[in-house]
Design an enzyme around this catalytic site. Structure first.
Site, PDB file in Angstrom:
ATOM      1  N   LYS A 254       0.848  -1.191   0.000  1.00  0.00           N
ATOM      2  CA  LYS A 254       0.000   0.000   0.000  1.00  0.00           C
ATOM      3  C   LYS A 254       0.888   1.246   0.000  1.00  0.00           C
ATOM      4  O   LYS A 254       1.825   1.349   0.786  1.00  0.00           O
ATOM      5  CB  LYS A 254      -0.900  -0.013   1.235  1.00  0.00           C
ATOM      6  CG  LYS A 254      -2.109   0.889   1.162  1.00  0.00           C
ATOM      7  CD  LYS A 254      -3.083   0.533   2.269  1.00  0.00           C
ATOM      8  CE  LYS A 254      -4.354   1.333   2.174  1.00  0.00           C
ATOM      9  NZ  LYS A 254      -5.331   0.932   3.195  1.00  0.00           N
ATOM     10  N   GLU A 339     -19.378  -5.360  10.373  1.00  0.00           N
ATOM     11  CA  GLU A 339     -20.269  -4.559  11.215  1.00  0.00           C
ATOM     12  C   GLU A 339     -21.278  -5.418  11.961  1.00  0.00           C
ATOM     13  O   GLU A 339     -21.624  -5.139  13.115  1.00  0.00           O
ATOM     14  CB  GLU A 339     -20.995  -3.515  10.348  1.00  0.00           C
ATOM     15  CG  GLU A 339     -20.100  -2.424   9.799  1.00  0.00           C
ATOM     16  CD  GLU A 339     -19.397  -2.808   8.505  1.00  0.00           C
ATOM     17  OE1 GLU A 339     -18.604  -2.016   8.001  1.00  0.00           O
ATOM     18  OE2 GLU A 339     -19.654  -3.927   8.005  1.00  0.00           O
ATOM     19  N   ARG A 367     -25.590  -1.686   7.588  1.00  0.00           N
ATOM     20  CA  ARG A 367     -25.376  -3.088   7.244  1.00  0.00           C
ATOM     21  C   ARG A 367     -25.713  -4.014   8.416  1.00  0.00           C
ATOM     22  O   ARG A 367     -25.796  -5.226   8.239  1.00  0.00           O
ATOM     23  CB  ARG A 367     -23.917  -3.290   6.824  1.00  0.00           C
ATOM     24  CG  ARG A 367     -23.451  -2.302   5.781  1.00  0.00           C
ATOM     25  CD  ARG A 367     -22.027  -2.566   5.361  1.00  0.00           C
ATOM     26  NE  ARG A 367     -21.975  -3.646   4.388  1.00  0.00           N
ATOM     27  CZ  ARG A 367     -20.842  -4.132   3.893  1.00  0.00           C
ATOM     28  NH1 ARG A 367     -19.680  -3.667   4.311  1.00  0.00           N
ATOM     29  NH2 ARG A 367     -20.863  -5.100   3.011  1.00  0.00           N
TER      30      ARG A 367
END
Length: 617
Positions: A254, A339, A367
């Site tokens: 990254k 979640e 969600r």
């Protein structure tokens, strides 16, 4: 100089066909140009920089192996798609990245036929891929490949495993799962899956022969150097020929190739605002955000109370939990992009005698509605949800606007929801929320700079009176929710100049409606509610229903956001467009009064008084 002069190879590869025709020896130079372009463009507009710098060679290989858009390429999450956008003819549009009317920060079906899904909520691409592969088998289009690039921690989400469970048992669905393993979500990926991938990366081929993916029925290729285009092309071509579900395990870095990102171990410049490309830093220190204030208040509360614990879903720093995590690492839990698990785990922590604070983006909390409803509220458990980026968020667009929470959560029995108007009230309401033991509580915070405190003239039955006209009749009551209080006060000033008496009051707790509020509202000729959530089904609707139940005659006019997917644009611009500016509110009040001088007992709707109407003297 333009793109053509400064980035000549990039200017030549404006389509997958052009890229496939490019000689292999030119690919390293093209990768360098793409990185330079991204650093310059994203630092100027803001956006997801680190993830895309790590995707350069992988995206090149994908576009060279698969014939897009006949083959389908899905990104999970969609913020990894900037290089894909460049290679599908959108380089010139990057000057408007995430700007109003400009390029989306995620795949966008309106922008290109190469963007099949607008995927910005994580862990969904493999389910999309499963369905697409099935549809192509049933329609006889078995020569069209389906490829899902799953990265930035999306594999930690439950939906990924639901899809893997189905795909592995169906060898006739040849989905290629490209696992972009950079070891991170927003922050370093945690959990058993991250540990297993580390074993595969460090163990090499011997370990790769048998792993969780092969046990589920997938072929496994890797681990591969995600910055070696030739190696990636070879593996992807092999994956396509296998004709079965395949995991291609790719290791990327990254922030690859950008010193400030590679040196930033905290988040590798995952997402940036406008920054100096030389340093990766903003030119001036940012003003404190609502998130920063929450983090400070929670840390202080955790210092005072040993029963306070916190959970998040791969968003430790973005939701303000970093300070508490540093001070109390054994009391803060990052569960990955999960979640639903976060909410039910919080429920069980509450069952164990603790008070969990679950910090999520408002859009991602949606969600886990079933878990809030059935796992927390049904059991009347004391769990506090702090919803960051509630309301209009701005440049991230329709999938990230946190505008659904009030309407959805209003259906949860026993849930209490508050919206602080300023930093002082945030701390105050957080303490009230975590002191409540009879069920779930919610605080919603905007994506914005935290403004100065707004003192109340008085507090009556939990309602803060912010403004009251003197020596005038109480014509209009304006009830702003949370950070809309300053706009309400501006509207009140404009109305008073035109001879209208106004009261502005902050309800503080929005749901359920304060029992004292209907009687307070009945002292006025008209009540206006302001909320940066849906105007239907939110606070205004709840207040109107409560007033009707009490047979009160004062009309309620809810002002809020329409039930629509709003585009990406600055927060203030979208609020104004939706009638939530001071001028628009004043116009609406005056027009409502002029059109219905003898107001009957009913609830007005925002459409009854157009926000853009001119004033009536």
């Amino acid at each position: 100089m333009g793109v053509k002069e400064r980035f000549p190879l990039l200017a030549r590869t404006i389509s997958p066909e052009a890229l496939r025709a490019l000689p292999g020896q030119d690919l390293p130079a093209l990768a360098g140009e793409i990185r330079a372009f991204l650093i310059e463009a994203v630092c100027a507009t803001g956006g997801h920089l680190g993830p895309n710098l790590g995707m350069v060679e992988l995206t090149l290989a994908l576009h060279r192996v698969f014939a897009l858009p006949r083959d389908t390429l899905l990104f999970d999450t969609g913020h990894q798609a900037y290089v894909h956008k460049l290679l599908t003819g959108r380089a010139q549009a990057f000057t408007g990245l995430r700007q109003e009317g400009g390029l989306s920060g995620y795949p966008s079906r309106a922008e290109s036929a190469h963007d099949v899904i607008e995927n910005s909520h994580a862990s969904t691409a493999l389910s999309y891929a499963d369905g697409l592969a099935t549809a192509r088998r049933l329609t006889g289009e078995t020569d069209r490949a389906v490829v899902a690039v799953v990265g930035d921690g999306a594999m930690t989400g439950g939906m990924c495993w639901e899809a893997l469970n189905n795909l592995g048992a169906a060898p006739g669905r040849p989905v290629i799962d490209v696992l972009n393993d950079n070891g991170r979500s927003y922050a370093p990926t945690t959990g058993a899956m991250a540990a297993h991938l580390t074993v595969l990366k460090t163990g090499g081929g011997a370990q790769a022969c048998q792993n969780v993916f092969t046990e589920l029925g997938f072929a496994y290729l890797g681990p591969l150097d995600g910055h070696n285009t030739a190696e990636l092309e070879q593996a992807l071509r092999r994956a396509r020929t296998l004709g079965r579900p395949v995991v291609v395990h790719v290791m990327t870095v990254k922030g690859k190739g950008y010193g400030p990102a590679e040196a930033d171990a905290a988040d590798c410049l995952h997402a940036v605002g406008t920054v100096d490309p030389a340093t990766g830093k903003t030119a001036r220190a940012p003003k404190p955000s609502w998130t920063t204030v929450f983090g400070r208040e929670l840390h202080q509360l955790a210092t005072e109370r040993g029963d306070i614990v916190a959970l998040t879903a791969s968003m430790l720093r973005p939701t303000g939990l970093a300070a508490m995590a540093q001070a109390f690492p054994d009391r803060v839990f990052d569960v990955g992009i999960a979640e639903q698990h976060a909410v039910t785990s919080a429920a069980s922590l509450a069952l164990g005698g603790l008070h969990p604070v679950v910090a999520l983006y408002a859009t991602f909390r949606s969600r886990a509605l079933d878990q809030v409803l059935m796992d927390v509220a049904l059991h009347k458990l004391p769990v506090t949800f702090v919803l960051d980026r509630a309301g209009i968020t701005g440049p991230d667009g329709p999938s990230h606007h946190g505008m659904w929470d009030l309407a959805l959560l209003s259906a949860v029995p026993g849930l209490r929801l508050a919206a602080p108007r300023d930093p002082a009230r945030l701390g105050e309401l957080l303490r009230e929320a975590t002191g409540h033991t009879g069920g779930p509580t919610v605080l919603r915070l905007p994506k914005a700079t935290a403004g100065p405190d707004i003192a109340a003239l008085a507090r009556m039955d939990g309602i803060d009176i912010l403004h009251r006209s003197r020596a005038r009749s109480l014509d209009v009551l304006i009830l702003p929710t949370g950070p809309l209080a300053p706009i309400a006060l501006e509207a009140a000033a404009e109305l008073e100049e035109l001879g209208t008496g106004v009261t502005v009051a902050d309800p503080r707790w929005l749901l359920p409606v304060n029992p004292a509020l209907p009687a307070f509202a009945s002292r006025h000729r008209l009540v206006i509610t302001l909320e940066d959530g849906l105007r239907q089904g939110g606070f205004g609707t709840a207040l109107a229903q409560t007033c009707q139940e009490h047979a009160l005659s004062t009309p309620i006019l809810p002002l809020g956001l329409p039930c629509a997917f709003l585009p990406h644009a600055p927060r203030n611009r979208l609020l104004t467009r939706c009638g939530l500016s001071a001028e628009a509110i004043a116009n609406t009040v005056l027009l409502a009064r002029s059109q219905v001088p003898h107001l009957p007992t009913h609830t007005l709707h925002a459409g009854d008084a157009p926000h853009t109407a001119g004033r009536t003297p």
